[in-house]
Design an enzyme around this catalytic site. Structure first.
Site, PDB file in Angstrom:
ATOM      1  NE  ARG A   3      -1.085   8.766   3.171  1.00 38.41           N
ATOM      2  CZ  ARG A   3      -0.994   9.083   4.461  1.00 38.41           C
ATOM      3  NH1 ARG A   3       0.077   9.709   4.910  1.00 38.41           N
ATOM      4  NH2 ARG A   3      -1.969   8.793   5.300  1.00 38.41           N
ATOM      5  N   GLY A  39     -14.043  16.460   8.088  1.00 41.11           N
ATOM      6  CA  GLY A  39     -15.281  17.188   7.784  1.00 41.11           C
ATOM      7  C   GLY A  39     -16.501  16.481   8.359  1.00 41.11           C
ATOM      8  CG  ASN A  61      -3.465   6.078   8.758  1.00 39.19           C
ATOM      9  OD1 ASN A  61      -3.875   5.235   9.550  1.00 39.19           O
ATOM     10  ND2 ASN A  61      -4.021   6.274   7.571  1.00 39.19           N
ATOM     11  CB  VAL A 101     -11.630  11.407   8.121  1.00 36.81           C
ATOM     12  CG1 VAL A 101     -11.908  10.931   9.540  1.00 36.81           C
ATOM     13  CG2 VAL A 101     -11.372  10.235   7.195  1.00 36.81           C
ATOM     14  CE  LYS A 128      -2.434   3.924   3.668  1.00 34.73           C
ATOM     15  NZ  LYS A 128      -3.501   4.006   4.672  1.00 34.73           N
TER      16      LYS A 128
HETATM   17  N1  PHE Z   1      -7.532   5.099   4.050  1.00 30.24           N
HETATM   18  C1  PHE Z   1      -7.901   3.877   4.697  1.00 30.24           C
HETATM   19  C2  PHE Z   1      -7.128   3.738   6.010  1.00 30.24           C
HETATM   20  O1  PHE Z   1      -6.072   4.312   6.190  1.00 30.24           O
HETATM   21  C3  PHE Z   1      -7.576   2.732   3.805  1.00 30.24           C
HETATM   22  C4  PHE Z   1      -8.679   1.870   3.273  1.00 30.24           C
HETATM   23  C5  PHE Z   1      -9.947   2.341   3.001  1.00 30.24           C
HETATM   24  C6  PHE Z   1      -8.426   0.546   3.026  1.00 30.24           C
HETATM   25  C7  PHE Z   1     -10.913   1.503   2.540  1.00 30.24           C
HETATM   26  C8  PHE Z   1      -9.399  -0.304   2.566  1.00 30.24           C
HETATM   27  C9  PHE Z   1     -10.657   0.183   2.304  1.00 30.24           C
HETATM   28  O2  PHE Z   1      -7.549   3.036   6.892  1.00 30.24           O
END
Ligand code: PHE
Length: 364
Positions: free
Chosen positions: A51, A195, A270, A193, A87
């Site tokens: 992020r 969209g 999230n 997502v 993350k």
């Molecule tokens: N943005 C995704 C999520 O929060 C993270 C992700 C995408 C991790 C693709 C690995 C591969 O779930």
């Protein structure tokens, strides 16, 4: 008694975290902070997106990374998938110049490479498949969602959206014994997502309300039949059947929950709950909450499945749709049978896979 050196907020934040490890680096050339949170490697390498955005301070950035890493562990556990949770947050200065970005991403890539497979990444808010290409220049093979031109599977947004859509269908069957057709679904955030989710909902003949703080994201839906655009301030007070948060986290709180005028919350963002108690607050208002870490597992699981486990790309979305639907049905049934929140039921399912059947920290 607390020692003086941990009385500050960053110290107490790290002390109270039950994950494995946090790597924090200051990027001197840009002034950015990089925080990589490794929540769990029990089921496999800690995997989660990167992020990239400005934060008010380092503590806020690290806090976000810690929460997001834990959610990743829960997603993979729910999917019974051989990956742990991690993350990364790159807290950039608000005035970061675009030309500084590639070098910053490459330095971040070598940091990941140095971790030797402990952490694997993909895109998240503020990063794209093109950014993954840059990170992978030094960090491959621990980078998912590179562009197809670079040999990757591309954006994870569509697969995430597919899982969320499937979750919304389960919610509609559960509450109204029917499909999404004719249901009013309010989508907050029309990005990668949200969209795609809007398109899926329209194809299933739902009535869609949509809002985004960025006018540009809404442009393609203007004048579209069955899609109503809402100003951001109207999101919480507008009546709808399903509210689908698909932007930043923390939208469901002590302040916002009393205002909601929906029967269910089921979206992609999230960490939608500002605090753990918010699951009970939603339950008291008889609002069905589909846990975020179940609904939004599709992107990470589908892409990791294709790129690391050899899933056929053409089947990945179908597979994650099935995983989300099965898990959510199970969770709704457990929550109803035992009178616990859907979050407690979801955590129990994830923890049974993370720690074995006997352990459960969820007494919500
Ligand atoms: N943005 C995704 C999520 O929060 C993270 C992700 C995408 C991790 C693709 C690995 C591969 O779930």
């Amino acid at each position: 008694m607390q020692e003086p050196h941990v009385r500050d907020s960053l110290g107490s934040l790290l002390r109270s975290w039950d994950g494995e490890e946090v790597i924090i680096r200051h990027d001197a050339p840009t002034g950015a902070w990089i925080a990589i949170a490794i929540y769990s490697t029990r089921l496999g390498p800690a995997t989660g997106g990167t992020r990239m955005r400005p934060y008010p301070d380092l503590t806020a950035a690290v806090r976000d990374a810690l929460h997001l890493a834990e959610s990743m562990a829960y997603k993979f556990a729910i999917a019974d998938f051989p990956r742990g949770g991690g993350k990364a947050v790159i807290a950039v200065p608000p005035d970061l110049r675009p030309e500084e970005r590639p070098a910053l991403l490459r330095r971040y890539g070598s940091l990941i490479k140095g971790l030797g497979g402990l952490y694997e990444t993909g895109p998240d808010i503020g990063t794209s498949p093109e950014d993954m290409d840059l990170i992978a220049e030094t960090g491959a093979p621990h980078v998912f969602c590179r562009t197809p031109a670079a040999g990757g599977a591309g954006d994870s947004g569509p697969a995430t959206a597919r899982g969320v859509f499937e979750g919304i269908r389960v919610v509609c069957r559960h509450l109204w014994d029917g499909d999404v057709s004719g249901r009013r679904v309010l989508v907050q955030g029309a990005g990668s997502v949200g969209g795609r989710l809007i398109e899926l909902l329209r194809a299933a003949r739902a009535e869609v309300l949509v809002s985004d703080v960025d006018e540009r994201a809404l442009r393609r839906f203007r004048g579209e039949p069955g899609v109503t655009l809402l100003p951001p301030h109207a999101v919480l007070d507008t009546p709808c059947d399903v509210f689908a948060p698909c932007a930043l986290g923390g939208v469901l709180s002590e302040e916002t929950i009393p205002r909601l005028r929906c029967r269910a919350v089921a979206g992609a963002a999230n960490n939608q709950l500002a605090a753990e108690d918010d699951a009970a607050r939603l339950q008291e208002r008889a609002i069905l909450y589909a846990p975020d870490f179940v609904l939004n597992l599709g992107g990470a699981v589908a892409i990791t499945g294709v790129e690391a486990l050899g899933w056929p790309a053409a089947e990945a979305e179908e597979r994650v749709a099935g995983i989300v639907a099965d898990a959510l049905q199970h969770i709704l049934a457990t929550a109803a049978a035992e009178g616990i929140t859907t979050v407690a039921a979801g955590r129990r399912l994830a923890e049974s896979r993370l720690y074995g059947e006997l352990h459960s920290s969820s007494q919500l």
